[in-house]
Design a protein around this motif. Structure first.
Motif, PDB file in Angstrom:
ATOM      1  N   LYS A 149       0.951  -1.089  -0.018  1.00  0.00           N
ATOM      2  CA  LYS A 149       0.072   0.047   0.160  1.00  0.00           C
ATOM      3  C   LYS A 149       0.940   1.206  -0.054  1.00  0.00           C
ATOM      4  O   LYS A 149       0.649   1.937  -0.761  1.00  0.00           O
ATOM      5  CB  LYS A 149      -0.871  -0.042   1.297  1.00  0.00           C
ATOM      6  CG  LYS A 149      -1.870   1.228   1.236  1.00  0.00           C
ATOM      7  CD  LYS A 149      -2.708   1.019   2.367  1.00  0.00           C
ATOM      8  CE  LYS A 149      -3.497   2.307   2.819  1.00  0.00           C
ATOM      9  NZ  LYS A 149      -4.222   2.406   4.028  1.00  0.00           N
ATOM     10  N   LYS A 150       1.943   1.305   0.841  1.00  0.00           N
ATOM     11  CA  LYS A 150       2.915   2.413   0.911  1.00  0.00           C
ATOM     12  C   LYS A 150       3.675   2.431  -0.322  1.00  0.00           C
ATOM     13  O   LYS A 150       3.728   3.564  -0.934  1.00  0.00           O
ATOM     14  CB  LYS A 150       3.772   2.386   2.158  1.00  0.00           C
ATOM     15  CG  LYS A 150       2.989   2.376   3.429  1.00  0.00           C
ATOM     16  CD  LYS A 150       4.037   2.515   4.426  1.00  0.00           C
ATOM     17  CE  LYS A 150       3.388   2.530   5.803  1.00  0.00           C
ATOM     18  NZ  LYS A 150       4.226   2.614   7.081  1.00  0.00           N
ATOM     19  N   MET A 151       3.764   1.559  -1.160  1.00  0.00           N
ATOM     20  CA  MET A 151       4.826   1.609  -2.302  1.00  0.00           C
ATOM     21  C   MET A 151       3.642   2.238  -3.440  1.00  0.00           C
ATOM     22  O   MET A 151       4.444   2.934  -4.040  1.00  0.00           O
ATOM     23  CB  MET A 151       5.284   0.414  -2.731  1.00  0.00           C
ATOM     24  CG  MET A 151       6.373  -0.204  -1.869  1.00  0.00           C
ATOM     25  SD  MET A 151       7.808   1.136  -1.689  1.00  0.00           S
ATOM     26  CE  MET A 151       8.620   0.995  -3.255  1.00  0.00           C
ATOM     27  N   LYS A 152       2.418   1.725  -3.418  1.00  0.00           N
ATOM     28  CA  LYS A 152       1.609   2.148  -4.498  1.00  0.00           C
ATOM     29  C   LYS A 152       1.347   3.825  -4.087  1.00  0.00           C
ATOM     30  O   LYS A 152       1.352   4.621  -5.208  1.00  0.00           O
ATOM     31  CB  LYS A 152       0.217   1.451  -4.470  1.00  0.00           C
ATOM     32  CG  LYS A 152       0.553   0.008  -5.065  1.00  0.00           C
ATOM     33  CD  LYS A 152      -1.037  -0.614  -4.870  1.00  0.00           C
ATOM     34  CE  LYS A 152      -0.761  -1.884  -5.208  1.00  0.00           C
ATOM     35  NZ  LYS A 152      -1.903  -2.869  -5.416  1.00  0.00           N
ATOM     36  N   GLU A 153       1.282   4.179  -2.964  1.00  0.00           N
ATOM     37  CA  GLU A 153       1.286   5.654  -2.789  1.00  0.00           C
ATOM     38  C   GLU A 153       2.450   6.486  -3.079  1.00  0.00           C
ATOM     39  O   GLU A 153       2.181   7.621  -3.833  1.00  0.00           O
ATOM     40  CB  GLU A 153       0.719   5.816  -1.285  1.00  0.00           C
ATOM     41  CG  GLU A 153      -0.481   5.271  -0.596  1.00  0.00           C
ATOM     42  CD  GLU A 153      -0.728   5.400   0.883  1.00  0.00           C
ATOM     43  OE1 GLU A 153       0.480   5.694   1.431  1.00  0.00           O
ATOM     44  OE2 GLU A 153      -1.573   5.012   1.467  1.00  0.00           O
ATOM     45  N   ARG A 154       3.322   6.089  -3.058  1.00  0.00           N
ATOM     46  CA  ARG A 154       4.686   6.381  -3.310  1.00  0.00           C
ATOM     47  C   ARG A 154       4.694   6.648  -4.698  1.00  0.00           C
ATOM     48  O   ARG A 154       5.079   7.749  -5.373  1.00  0.00           O
ATOM     49  CB  ARG A 154       5.990   5.876  -2.706  1.00  0.00           C
ATOM     50  CG  ARG A 154       6.185   6.096  -1.191  1.00  0.00           C
ATOM     51  CD  ARG A 154       7.405   5.420  -0.657  1.00  0.00           C
ATOM     52  NE  ARG A 154       7.439   5.510   0.597  1.00  0.00           N
ATOM     53  CZ  ARG A 154       8.287   4.932   1.566  1.00  0.00           C
ATOM     54  NH1 ARG A 154       9.141   4.174   0.711  1.00  0.00           N
ATOM     55  NH2 ARG A 154       8.136   5.008   2.734  1.00  0.00           N
ATOM     56  N   GLN A 155       4.375   5.700  -5.392  1.00  0.00           N
ATOM     57  CA  GLN A 155       4.513   5.667  -6.841  1.00  0.00           C
ATOM     58  C   GLN A 155       3.565   6.661  -7.585  1.00  0.00           C
ATOM     59  O   GLN A 155       3.696   7.146  -8.456  1.00  0.00           O
ATOM     60  CB  GLN A 155       4.302   4.298  -7.607  1.00  0.00           C
ATOM     61  CG  GLN A 155       5.611   3.131  -7.202  1.00  0.00           C
ATOM     62  CD  GLN A 155       5.156   1.875  -7.711  1.00  0.00           C
ATOM     63  OE1 GLN A 155       3.875   1.493  -7.884  1.00  0.00           O
ATOM     64  NE2 GLN A 155       6.047   0.721  -7.709  1.00  0.00           N
ATOM     65  N   ALA A 156       2.280   6.816  -6.922  1.00  0.00           N
ATOM     66  CA  ALA A 156       1.295   7.686  -7.524  1.00  0.00           C
ATOM     67  C   ALA A 156       1.835   9.186  -7.284  1.00  0.00           C
ATOM     68  O   ALA A 156       1.531   9.858  -7.954  1.00  0.00           O
ATOM     69  CB  ALA A 156      -0.025   7.312  -6.616  1.00  0.00           C
TER      70      ALA A 156
END
Length: 161
Positions: A149-156
Motif C-alpha cells: 500500500k505504501k509503495m503504491k502511494e509513493r509511486q502515485a
C-alpha cells in the motif's frame, strides 16, 4: 577479529610510523602498546566484560522479550558465548595491549549502551517505547499488505510529479 589481524600487521611492520607510535605510547601500567599486558589485567577484564555483555543481552531483561530469552537457541548461544568469555583471557593473553585495550573499551561502551536501552527514562528520551510495552499483534500478511500500500502511494506521488 579482522581488526585484530590488521592491527597485528601494522605492529609487525606494514606501517612503521604507526608501529613506532604504538611502541612509544603507554597506558597506565602498560609501557608498550605493541606488547602483551604483563599483568594479564586486560585479557581478564575483556573476558569479564564479554561475559557481562552476554548476560545483559540475553539475560532476564532481554530487549527481545522474556519468551525469546528463554528459547533453546537463546540459551545455547548464551552458554556458547559465556564459555568463550571464560576462555577469552587465554586467547587474548599474547595479543598486543593496543588490541586488548581497544576490545576492553569497546565492550565497556557496549555494556553502557545495553544498560541504557533497558532504562525507560533513556528510552523515552530517544523516542522509544517503554521496555514493558508489548508489540502490537499483526495478522498474517499484514506487513506485506501495508508495504504494498505504501509503495503504491509513493509511486502515485512520483507520477503526479
Amino acid at each position: 577479529m579482522y581488526f585484530a589481524m590488521d592491527l597485528r600487521k601494522i605492529i609487525e611492520g606494514s606501517d612503521p610510523a604507526l608501529a613506532q607510535q604504538l611502541v612509544e605510547s603507554s597506558f597506565f601500567w602498560i609501557t608498550d602498546l605493541s606488547e602483551p599486558d604483563p599483568f594479564y589485567a586486560l585479557p581478564i577484564a575483556t573476558g569479564a566484560l564479554l561475559y557481562l555483555n552476554v548476560e545483559t543481552a540475553v539475560g532476564k531483561k532481554s530487549l527481545s522479550g522474556e519468551t525469546s530469552s528463554q528459547s533453546n537457541m537463546a540459551k545455547l548461544l548464551k552458554d556458547a558465548f559465556q564459555t568463550l568469555a571464560i576462555f577469552m583471557p587465554c586467547f587474548m593473553a599474547q595479543q598486543p595491549s593496543g588490541i586488548q585495550l581497544y576490545l576492553a573499551t569497546s565492550m565497556v561502551f557496549t555494556l553502557l549502551q545495553s544498560n541504557a536501552m533497558r532504562n525507560d527514562i533513556v528510552r523515552q528520551a530517544v523516542g522509544l517505547p517503554p521496555i514493558s510495552t508489548k508489540p502490537k499483534e499483526m495478522k498474517s500478511g499484514e506487513h506485506y499488505q501495508d508495504f504494498v500500500k505504501k509503495m503504491k502511494e509513493r509511486q502515485a506521488e512520483k507520477a503526479k510529479g
